[in-house]
Design an enzyme around this catalytic site. Sequence first.
Site, PDB file in Angstrom:
ATOM      1  N   ASN A  85      61.907 -27.965 -62.418  1.00  0.00           N
ATOM      2  CA  ASN A  85      62.841 -28.444 -61.410  1.00  0.00           C
ATOM      3  C   ASN A  85      62.198 -29.400 -60.406  1.00  0.00           C
ATOM      4  OD1 ASN A  85      65.338 -28.231 -59.562  1.00  0.00           O
ATOM      5  ND2 ASN A  85      63.693 -27.446 -58.252  1.00  0.00           N
ATOM      6  N   TYR A 154      63.167 -44.210 -60.096  1.00  0.00           N
ATOM      7  CA  TYR A 154      63.583 -42.807 -60.172  1.00  0.00           C
ATOM      8  C   TYR A 154      64.412 -42.565 -61.434  1.00  0.00           C
ATOM      9  CZ  TYR A 154      66.317 -38.594 -59.296  1.00  0.00           C
ATOM     10  OH  TYR A 154      66.924 -37.375 -59.424  1.00  0.00           O
ATOM     11  N   LYS A 158      63.667 -40.195 -64.839  1.00  0.00           N
ATOM     12  CA  LYS A 158      64.563 -39.154 -65.345  1.00  0.00           C
ATOM     13  C   LYS A 158      65.000 -39.433 -66.783  1.00  0.00           C
ATOM     14  CE  LYS A 158      64.527 -36.372 -61.860  1.00  0.00           C
ATOM     15  NZ  LYS A 158      63.962 -35.013 -61.999  1.00  0.00           N
TER      16      LYS A 158
END
Length: 255
Positions: A85, A154, A158
């Site tokens: 996470n 970013y 991901k």
Amino acid sequence: MFALITGASSGIGKNMADELARLGVPLVLIARDKESIENLATTLTQNYKIKALSLALDLNEENAIDKILGFIREHDIKLSYLINNAGVGLYGKLMDQERSELANMLDLNIKALTLLTNALLPMLVASDDKVLESKILFVSSLAALSPFPKLAAYGASKIYVKNLAIGLRYEQNIKVTILMPGATKTNFEKTAKVQSKGMFKHAMLPTEVAKVAVADMKKGKLFSVPGGFNKLLYFMSLCPIPLPIRVGFTSMMAK
């Protein structure tokens, strides 16, 4: 059998810890903030009568993975779940971003996540490569579905998380779930220095995201997309929409 959760002191990670504790799963909670993670472990232990261990650690620091492995050996922990996470964001044009902040984000979102997964896989996978009940959850993002101006690096990090997880699911024959949250009411907006009102217009509560994520992980689903609006965006990403229109939409969201 324990669940190990990184970035567990706040936001989605904290709420996934609460959800798993409610289901009776013992926990290893890892986060940088020592006081927050220790308090969370104590609270979950008291509220749900489960074993919750905490380890205050920055995953980007040298020898972080060795410290986690040492902690696992010291406490004789048997892992059943790994929840990757921990992650950070960085908003703005790439040319305007501080290199140190950019490096920190990429190290955490990509390098630390990959090395930790590599280190813990032997504990989660049977030696004969048969499927165990063990599961891994990777937290990706809807930003991984399309190029996202002002969240370019970013979003790219991901995409890496998403592709790593898919490859691992088929390479190792282990149950992997990819959480694809959209905007969520966490510290992300502040820590990523987001300057966009529209991006968080449909933001979900972290409790809502965590509940869906844990349920989908338990079912062994490959993709977990919480929320109706987020599901719409996810299915739109599967349509043959021309790239300029796709990027124009994400650019509008980032304003």
